[in-house]
Design an enzyme around this catalytic site. Structure first.
Site, mmCIF file in Angstrom:
data_model
loop_
_atom_site.group_PDB
_atom_site.id
_atom_site.type_symbol
_atom_site.label_atom_id
_atom_site.label_comp_id
_atom_site.label_asym_id
_atom_site.label_seq_id
_atom_site.Cartn_x
_atom_site.Cartn_y
_atom_site.Cartn_z
ATOM 1 N N LEU A 96 0.824 -1.221 0.000
ATOM 2 C CA LEU A 96 0.000 0.000 0.000
ATOM 3 C C LEU A 96 0.854 1.265 0.000
ATOM 4 O O LEU A 96 0.323 2.370 -0.135
ATOM 5 C CB LEU A 96 -0.860 0.023 1.281
ATOM 6 C CG LEU A 96 -1.925 -1.053 1.438
ATOM 7 C CD1 LEU A 96 -2.129 -1.384 2.918
ATOM 8 C CD2 LEU A 96 -3.230 -0.599 0.824
ATOM 9 N N ARG A 182 0.533 16.603 -12.970
ATOM 10 C CA ARG A 182 -0.501 15.840 -12.260
ATOM 11 C C ARG A 182 -0.404 14.342 -12.590
ATOM 12 O O ARG A 182 -0.651 13.476 -11.757
ATOM 13 C CB ARG A 182 -1.891 16.367 -12.671
ATOM 14 C CG ARG A 182 -3.085 15.401 -12.488
ATOM 15 C CD ARG A 182 -3.213 14.988 -11.032
ATOM 16 N NE ARG A 182 -4.243 14.020 -10.778
ATOM 17 C CZ ARG A 182 -5.401 14.303 -10.237
ATOM 18 N NH1 ARG A 182 -5.698 15.536 -9.952
ATOM 19 N NH2 ARG A 182 -6.255 13.340 -9.974
ATOM 20 N N TYR A 185 1.900 10.672 -11.053
ATOM 21 C CA TYR A 185 1.440 9.574 -10.191
ATOM 22 C C TYR A 185 0.822 8.450 -11.026
ATOM 23 O O TYR A 185 1.207 7.283 -10.916
ATOM 24 C CB TYR A 185 0.420 10.162 -9.213
ATOM 25 C CG TYR A 185 -0.418 9.210 -8.395
ATOM 26 C CD1 TYR A 185 0.109 8.512 -7.304
ATOM 27 C CD2 TYR A 185 -1.784 9.053 -8.660
ATOM 28 C CE1 TYR A 185 -0.696 7.693 -6.525
ATOM 29 C CE2 TYR A 185 -2.585 8.237 -7.884
ATOM 30 C CZ TYR A 185 -2.049 7.550 -6.813
ATOM 31 O OH TYR A 185 -2.840 6.742 -6.043
ATOM 32 N N LYS A 189 2.225 4.637 -11.540
ATOM 33 C CA LYS A 189 1.375 3.491 -11.152
ATOM 34 C C LYS A 189 1.147 2.581 -12.371
ATOM 35 O O LYS A 189 1.129 1.363 -12.256
ATOM 36 C CB LYS A 189 0.028 3.963 -10.624
ATOM 37 C CG LYS A 189 0.053 4.597 -9.226
ATOM 38 C CD LYS A 189 0.105 3.559 -8.112
ATOM 39 C CE LYS A 189 -0.428 4.106 -6.790
ATOM 40 N NZ LYS A 189 0.012 3.313 -5.636
#
Ligand code: NAD
Ligand code: UGA
Length: 389
Positions: A96, A182, A185, A189
């Site tokens: 996580l 922006r 991320y 991922k």
């Protein structure tokens, strides 16, 4: 309450007690997952994080019924050789750990990319080399913008679900240009998802990828100036909670027109629990986990939170409950937004029979009751302090 009856999986097979290495266990999702595993199963949790404030109630005192089934390891996974040993002695790793607040993506893009891609690499490697199962937390942000958002405003196709529903196996990932940081991320991922998928294909890694769609509830992020930095910008639930607690207008970024579907953390944790205990059904899959029935614009969310907070706090709402603010002013240069996020639920439904249950009103009522009980007095004192000096 600890269950004493033998647990069975969805196919009726007994579930043996597992040792789970949970990295990022001290965060919002981790704290709820730890609670669930300790109170309802016989699994053991090796909780890895740099903080443990949100799981302190599970670690102390030693007399808690699950005391022997949780260990906290204060480890920064960036640079700690103990990580491999913990993964080796576990049956399953749940990862996580990440920087995952949008205010960081365009202002700390390097930290964001390192945290979401580079720091996850050893976790994937150790799982693959030691034949250990991995459940990795990705994000719905990997979908980026919807195809429909590129159509003319008045195009009837914008109403066609084919142009906006997000499906794990068919939807493309659509990000903005590189200067729109922006997307640092989402892009990091996406690349770690591709790497995990490739480890599965080439080296037989047993993996499950989770794409959460705006999970919200108690313990999410922080209230600036109370249990987090005064200038910090958390995710929208905590931003709006902070405004309500301080009796300030809620700030609507670029008019609050973006749409989100919110799912209650406790519903979402049920889905993760099913993944943990049903590897044969979960391995090799990417799962959307969200609530397609709870869609609102951010403006509607603000209005609903204002009403719910008035109900649970017994305070009237202020005269001007919302104000508009530009994204440049709120987040700075390089911010961009996902327009709409509705998860397709076919795969998780078929594999795990999971469906979310809690309506947006109900989940906000329990969450804002928690926020009011936990923070209202501390906020009142922090506001009163400068006057007393
Ligand atoms: N909450 C959501 O709705 C949501 C949505 C999409 C994706 N996710 C993903 O789910 C995961 C957990 O999210 P969350 O909402 O619980 O976030 P969170 O910030 O509350 O929890 C993340 C935890 O990871 C820890 N961590 C970060 N870097 C670390 C490191 N180098 N070493 C050790 N620990 C480290 C942090 O201290 C924190 O406790 C993240 O990967 C996030 O990208 C969450
Ligand atoms: O939760 C998720 O599923 C994912 O999405 C979040 O991204 P986002 O939904 O954009 O983040 P929020 O901070 O919750 O913002 C939601 C919307 O509210 C707006 N907002 C936020 C804060 C505020 O005060 N006012 C406001 O209008 C934002 O501009 C955005 O449009 C985060 O990137 C991650 O935690 C996660 O990967």
């Amino acid at each position: 309450m600890t269950s004493s009856t033998a647990r069975v999986d969805l196919d009726g097979n007994p579930v043996k007690p597992l040792t789970i290495c949970m990295i990022g266990a001290g965060g919002f999702i981790g704290s709820h997952l730890c609670e669930k595993l300790l109170s309802e199963t016989q699994h053991t949790v090796l909780a890895v994080d740099v903080y443990n404030d949100k799981i302190k109630h599970l670690l102390e005192p030693d007399s808690l019924p699950w005391a022997g089934r949780i260990q906290f390891h204060r480890i920064n996974i960036k640079n700690d050789s103990r990580l491999e040993g913990l993964i080796k002695c576990s049956d399953l790793t749940v990862n996580l750990a990440a920087i995952c607040t949008p205010a960081d993506y365009n202002t700390r893009p390097l930290d964001t990319i390192y945290s979401n891609f580079i720091d996850a690499l050893p976790v994937v490697k150790y799982c693959s080399e030691n034949n250990k199962r991995l459940i990795h937390f990705s994000t719905c942000e990997v979908y980026g913008k919807t195809i429909g958002s590129f159509l003319p405003q008045d195009s009837p196709l914008r109403q066609d679900p084919a142009y906006y529903i997000l499906k794990e196996d068919t939807s493309p990932c659509i990000f903005g240009s590189i200067e729109k940081q922006r997307w640092s991320y989402a892009c990091a991922k996406q690349l770690i998802e591709r790497l995990i998928y490739a480890e599965g294909a080439e080296n037989g890694l047993e993996f499950t990828i989770v794409r959460p769609f705006n999970w919200i509830g108690p313990r999410m992020d922080f209230i600036p100036g109370i249990d987090g930095p005064s200038e910090g910008v958390p995710r929208v639930l905590a931003c709006f909670s902070n405004n309500l607690l301080r009796r300030e207008p809620l700030k609507l970024v670029d008019g609050g027109q973006s749409q989100r579907t919110f799912v209650y953390i406790k519903d979402a944790i049920e889905a993760v629990h099913l993944m943990i205990e049903n590897p044969a059904r979960a391995n090799g899959h990417i799962f959307n986990v969200g609530n397609p029935n709870n869609e609102v614009t951010v403006r509607q969310l603000a209005e609903m939170m204002t009403k719910v907070y008035a109900k649970v706090s017994g305070e009237d709402s202020i005269e001007t409950p919302t104000i508009d603010v530009s994204s440049k002013e709120f987040y700075g240069e390089g911010y961009d937004d996902s327009d709409k996020r509705i998860p397709d639920m076919t795969i998780i439904n078929k594999q795990l029979g999971w469906d979310p249950k809690t309506s947006l009103w109900d989940l906000l009522e329990s969450t804002l009751t928690y926020q009011h009980r936990t923070y209202a007095e501390a906020v009142r004192q922090s506001i009163a302090k400068p006057l007393a000096n």
